[in-house]
Design a protein around this motif. Structure first.
Motif, PDB file in Angstrom:
ATOM      1  N   HIS A  27       0.826  -1.210   0.000  1.00 46.60           N
ATOM      2  CA  HIS A  27       0.000   0.000   0.000  1.00 46.60           C
ATOM      3  C   HIS A  27       0.860   1.258   0.000  1.00 46.60           C
ATOM      4  O   HIS A  27       0.440   2.305   0.500  1.00 46.60           O
ATOM      5  N   SER A  28       2.058   1.146  -0.574  1.00 44.57           N
ATOM      6  CA  SER A  28       2.951   2.293  -0.683  1.00 44.57           C
ATOM      7  C   SER A  28       2.968   2.803  -2.120  1.00 44.57           C
ATOM      8  O   SER A  28       2.249   2.301  -2.985  1.00 44.57           O
ATOM      9  N   LEU A  29       3.819   3.789  -2.352  1.00 47.60           N
ATOM     10  CA  LEU A  29       3.964   4.319  -3.704  1.00 47.60           C
ATOM     11  C   LEU A  29       4.903   3.464  -4.561  1.00 47.60           C
ATOM     12  O   LEU A  29       4.989   3.668  -5.771  1.00 47.60           O
ATOM     13  N   ILE A  30       5.603   2.525  -3.937  1.00 45.63           N
ATOM     14  CA  ILE A  30       6.587   1.715  -4.653  1.00 45.63           C
ATOM     15  C   ILE A  30       5.979   0.956  -5.837  1.00 45.63           C
ATOM     16  O   ILE A  30       6.539   0.983  -6.939  1.00 45.63           O
ATOM     17  N   PRO A  31       4.835   0.252  -5.669  1.00 44.28           N
ATOM     18  CA  PRO A  31       4.274  -0.453  -6.833  1.00 44.28           C
ATOM     19  C   PRO A  31       3.993   0.466  -8.019  1.00 44.28           C
ATOM     20  O   PRO A  31       4.093   0.028  -9.171  1.00 44.28           O
ATOM     21  N   LYS A  32       3.648   1.731  -7.737  1.00 43.98           N
ATOM     22  CA  LYS A  32       3.376   2.668  -8.830  1.00 43.98           C
ATOM     23  C   LYS A  32       4.647   3.010  -9.596  1.00 43.98           C
ATOM     24  O   LYS A  32       4.599   3.369 -10.770  1.00 43.98           O
ATOM     25  N   MET A  33       5.795   2.916  -8.901  1.00 42.75           N
ATOM     26  CA  MET A  33       7.070   3.223  -9.544  1.00 42.75           C
ATOM     27  C   MET A  33       7.646   2.016 -10.287  1.00 42.75           C
ATOM     28  O   MET A  33       8.403   2.172 -11.242  1.00 42.75           O
ATOM     29  N   ILE A  34       7.289   0.813  -9.835  1.00 49.02           N
ATOM     30  CA  ILE A  34       7.946  -0.389 -10.336  1.00 49.02           C
ATOM     31  C   ILE A  34       7.765  -0.575 -11.840  1.00 49.02           C
ATOM     32  O   ILE A  34       8.706  -0.943 -12.551  1.00 49.02           O
ATOM     33  N   VAL A  35       6.555  -0.320 -12.347  1.00 53.79           N
ATOM     34  CA  VAL A  35       6.289  -0.535 -13.773  1.00 53.79           C
ATOM     35  C   VAL A  35       7.227   0.304 -14.630  1.00 53.79           C
ATOM     36  O   VAL A  35       7.835  -0.195 -15.588  1.00 53.79           O
ATOM     37  N   GLU A  70      12.449  13.926   1.037  1.00 52.21           N
ATOM     38  CA  GLU A  70      12.286  13.764   2.479  1.00 52.21           C
ATOM     39  C   GLU A  70      10.845  14.001   2.918  1.00 52.21           C
ATOM     40  O   GLU A  70      10.461  13.632   4.021  1.00 52.21           O
ATOM     41  N   ASP A  71      10.054  14.643   2.043  1.00 49.12           N
ATOM     42  CA  ASP A  71       8.632  14.849   2.333  1.00 49.12           C
ATOM     43  C   ASP A  71       7.745  13.854   1.593  1.00 49.12           C
ATOM     44  O   ASP A  71       6.542  13.794   1.846  1.00 49.12           O
ATOM     45  N   ALA A  72       8.336  13.098   0.663  1.00 44.80           N
ATOM     46  CA  ALA A  72       7.567  12.124  -0.115  1.00 44.80           C
ATOM     47  C   ALA A  72       7.356  10.884   0.739  1.00 44.80           C
ATOM     48  O   ALA A  72       8.286  10.121   1.000  1.00 44.80           O
ATOM     49  N   ARG A  73       6.137  10.680   1.173  1.00 46.93           N
ATOM     50  CA  ARG A  73       5.834   9.553   2.063  1.00 46.93           C
ATOM     51  C   ARG A  73       5.593   8.310   1.219  1.00 46.93           C
ATOM     52  O   ARG A  73       4.479   8.006   0.815  1.00 46.93           O
ATOM     53  N   LEU A  74       6.669   7.586   0.959  1.00 49.44           N
ATOM     54  CA  LEU A  74       6.575   6.374   0.145  1.00 49.44           C
ATOM     55  C   LEU A  74       5.786   5.281   0.866  1.00 49.44           C
ATOM     56  O   LEU A  74       5.163   4.437   0.223  1.00 49.44           O
TER      57      LEU A  74
END
Length: 417
Positions: A220-228, A404-408
């Motif tokens: 439920h983080s932003l990581i899956p959105k970056m992975i593609v 530092e403000d991006a809540r991954l």
């Protein structure tokens, strides 16, 4: 000089990384050239890159076992194993002969062993330097490592010309041995381990739970959105990298040392990125990714078109964004993830992101052998521009604030607060 630079364990880690930098520079040049020399076919260079990067995609199967050894022991044993494996290349070459398929398998196994050590190195860095110094420590390590790597890679290109790729790999084996000896002097707090009485079934169950925990942590983080988009970049890099030895030979009129210069320029660009990172970390991360990778694409398209000297300069300039983004994402994960989860999260992320690389290697090998090695380099530049456009089209990624403000990991951060 920052306080962490004087810390004993940090100096040991830095020394080990520098020794590995010597061996890694020689290995980076000689490994791919050895395959090209044995076959004289770019397609096999693609297979070599496939072998190496396939290990990265399997990291999730290997790295969690790092939780069942002390960090110190894991690093030492892994270094000794890689050293022993690489020693077999000059041994077989001087005795029974060297087969390209054996080399391909060995490249895979050595890379697989490395997947065991990466999460350990990632985990011990915040333990050694403290949470407040992670970005500065990572920037410092990357700057030193890449800076030394420039000389190592350039020197390795010249070395291979004189001694050949087989004897150069012998030097890499010695470096891994020396690194293991260096890590013997670590004295930081080691993790507690599972009871030795545990059965294999229990350990396997615990391992499976660790793996699931890493996946659930990023779910439920932003990581899956970056992975593609990262998979796409790795696919493009996979198309380009196995063609670099033959590409350098074309640009340099069959001078093998030019390949070392291209790799050195790549390290130089990454080093510049590492130096710039603490100074530009205040910029919005989304806009930084979009602008930097669009520049990378244009630079690498130019590198494919222009003669060797401007080509090397443009290749270097295009690599700056890689150094910046790698450190920022890596540091954000180290800051925002609990220490016990860092290794698992990085393993899951790197495994998922690396899926594109081995298939890119196969595609790149076929393109390079069918047309010319210049075409894959050009296509990689085009892909970097497409990558930046994909971030531009995503409102979530485009609007990411400074790192530092991006809540991954917003859920985990809120729980910790």
């Amino acid at each position: 000089m920052k306080s962490f630079v004087r810390e004993r364990n940090f100096l040991i880690l830095l020394t080990g990384l520098l020794i590995n930098g010597v061996g890694g520079g020689v290995y980076a040049v000689s490994g791919m050239l050895l395959v090209l020399h044995l076959t004289e076919n770019v397609l096999f260079s693609g297979l070599a890159y496939f072998s190496i990067t396939l290990a990265s995609t399997l990291a999730f199967l290997v790295a969690p076992f790092a939780n069942y050894v002390t960090y110190k022991k894991g690093l030492i044993v892994s270094g000794l194993l890689k050293s022993a494996l690489l020693f077999t290349i000059p041994l077989f070459y001087l005795t029974v002969g060297l087969n390209v398929f054996y080399v391909l398998v060995l490249l895979f196994v050595v890379a697989l062993v490395s997947q065991f050590t990466y999460p350990i190195e990632s985990t011990i860095t915040p333990i050694i330097v403290g949470q407040d110094h992670i970005i500065k420590a990572n920037s410092f390590l990357h700057t030193i490592r890449e800076g030394m790597g420039i000389a190592f890679l350039a020197g390795a290109g010249i070395l291979v010309v004189f001694v050949g790729p087989v004897h150069a790999i012998f030097i890499t084996a010695i470096c891994h041995l020396l690194t293991s000896i260096t890590y013997l002097f670590f004295n930081f707090q080691q993790p507690s381990l599972p009871e030795s009485k545990d059965s294999f079934t229990q350990l396997l169950s615990s391992y499976t739970n660790d793996l699931k925990a890493g996946i659930q942590y990023i779910q439920h983080s932003l990581i899956p959105k970056m992975i593609v988009s990262i998979v796409f970049v790795n696919l493009a890099m996979g198309i380009m990298v196995p063609n670099l030895p033959a590409f350098a030979l074309i640009k340099g009129n069959e001078n093998e040392a030019i390949y070392g210069l291209y790799l050195a320029s790549l390290s130089f660009g990454i080093m510049i990125g590492a130096i710039l990172t603490p100074r530009i970390k205040e910029l919005d991360f989304g806009r930084l990714v979009i602008s930097s990778f669009s520049i990378t694409g244009m630079m690498w398209i130019g590198a494919a078109i222009f003669p060797v000297v401007p080509s090397i300069v443009l290749f270097c300039t295009g690599a700056i964004s890689i150094g910046i983004i790698n450190i920022l994402i890596f540091s954000a994960i180290q800051q925002q993830v609990e220490t016990s989860y860092i290794g698992r999260v990085i393993t899951v992320l790197s495994s998922a992101a690396a899926i594109g690389a081995p298939f890119g290697g196969l595609i790149g090998g076929m393109i390079g052998s069918t047309f010319t090695p210049i075409v894959p380099v050009f296509l990689c530049g085009v892909a970097m521009i497409i990558f930046s456009l994909s971030w531009l089209s995503s409102s979530i990624l485009r609007k990411l604030p400074r790192i530092e403000d991006a809540r991954l990991f917003p859920n985990h951060l809120s729980e910790k607060v």
